[in-house]
Design a protein around this motif. Structure first.
Motif, mmCIF file in Angstrom:
data_model
loop_
_atom_site.group_PDB
_atom_site.id
_atom_site.type_symbol
_atom_site.label_atom_id
_atom_site.label_comp_id
_atom_site.label_asym_id
_atom_site.label_seq_id
_atom_site.Cartn_x
_atom_site.Cartn_y
_atom_site.Cartn_z
ATOM 1 N N LEU A 79 -7.216 -30.338 -14.080
ATOM 2 C CA LEU A 79 -7.439 -29.308 -15.083
ATOM 3 C C LEU A 79 -9.159 -29.256 -15.552
ATOM 4 N N GLN A 80 -9.869 -30.150 -15.752
ATOM 5 C CA GLN A 80 -11.223 -30.180 -16.007
ATOM 6 C C GLN A 80 -12.072 -29.577 -15.022
ATOM 7 N N THR A 81 -12.815 -28.719 -15.533
ATOM 8 C CA THR A 81 -13.934 -28.130 -14.381
ATOM 9 C C THR A 81 -15.209 -28.636 -14.687
ATOM 10 N N HIS A 86 -10.045 -28.267 -20.102
ATOM 11 C CA HIS A 86 -9.263 -27.325 -20.076
ATOM 12 C C HIS A 86 -8.982 -26.818 -21.575
ATOM 13 N N GLN A 89 -6.421 -29.233 -23.020
ATOM 14 C CA GLN A 89 -7.001 -30.537 -23.502
ATOM 15 C C GLN A 89 -7.538 -30.536 -24.724
ATOM 16 N N LYS A 112 0.889 -26.093 -19.566
ATOM 17 C CA LYS A 112 0.162 -25.468 -18.416
ATOM 18 C C LYS A 112 0.885 -24.437 -17.777
ATOM 19 N N ASP A 116 0.939 -20.513 -17.737
ATOM 20 C CA ASP A 116 0.483 -19.922 -16.351
ATOM 21 C C ASP A 116 1.551 -18.534 -16.104
ATOM 22 N N LEU A 154 -6.752 -19.012 -24.323
ATOM 23 C CA LEU A 154 -6.675 -18.418 -22.902
ATOM 24 C C LEU A 154 -6.830 -17.029 -22.980
#
Length: 158
Positions: A79-81, A86, A89, A112, A116, A154
């Motif tokens: 999930l982390q970029t 995210h 998180q 998530k 989605d 989001l």
């Protein structure tokens, strides 16, 4: 030593040799060292091992690794970029939905999968999506608030 399998996890392919009946949770933790996926009951009841498999939240303790071949697998580590955590998180931290942290990865992955599919979930939809995840520390009010907050964030981003 077992058959060779290729798993696609968090966008990367991993070739490994293991028994096809070994459970995905064990392979993620022991072979790929992705320890964010927790092992709780090992019976598909607690949700601590939840990952996203081809877009659906699943209990990885119940999925033989051979059934995961060819699927897209997403774990909490995925999930982390480069931009950071995210929104789910971040929201879990900001809303105090994390206590001991054992259930948190599974909760976030279930949330998530919901977000989605449904950008603006109702309280009932959030509760249903998280119904397979057990938390013994926080209760569920803060967790639901965190999912709602992430949903709002989001939608702003999207």
């Amino acid at each position: 030593m077992g058959e060779q399998y290729v798993l696609k996890v968090n966008g990367k392919e991993y070739a490994l040799r293991t028994g096809g009946g070994q459970m995905l949770a064990d392979v993620l933790r022991d072979e790929l060292h992705l320890i964010g996926t927790k092992k709780g009951c090992c019976q598909g009841e607690c949700g601590a091992c939840t990952v996203i498999l081809d877009g659906k939240a699943v209990n990885s303790c119940m999925i033989p690794v051979a059934k995961a071949v060819g699927a897209d697998i997403l774990t909490i580590e995925g999930l982390q970029t480069e931009d950071g955590l995210h929104p789910l998180q971040k929201a879990f931290i900001e809303e105090g939905a994390v206590q001991c942290g054992f259930c948190t990865p599974g909760m976030i992955m279930s949330a998530k999968a919901l977000l989605d599919e449904e950008a603006n979930p109702t309280s009932a939809q959030i509760q249903e999506a998280l119904s397979g995840n057990i938390c013994r520390c926080t209760g569920y009010v803060k967790i639901e608030k965190a999912v709602q907050k992430a949903s709002e964030e989001l939608r702003k981003e999207g």
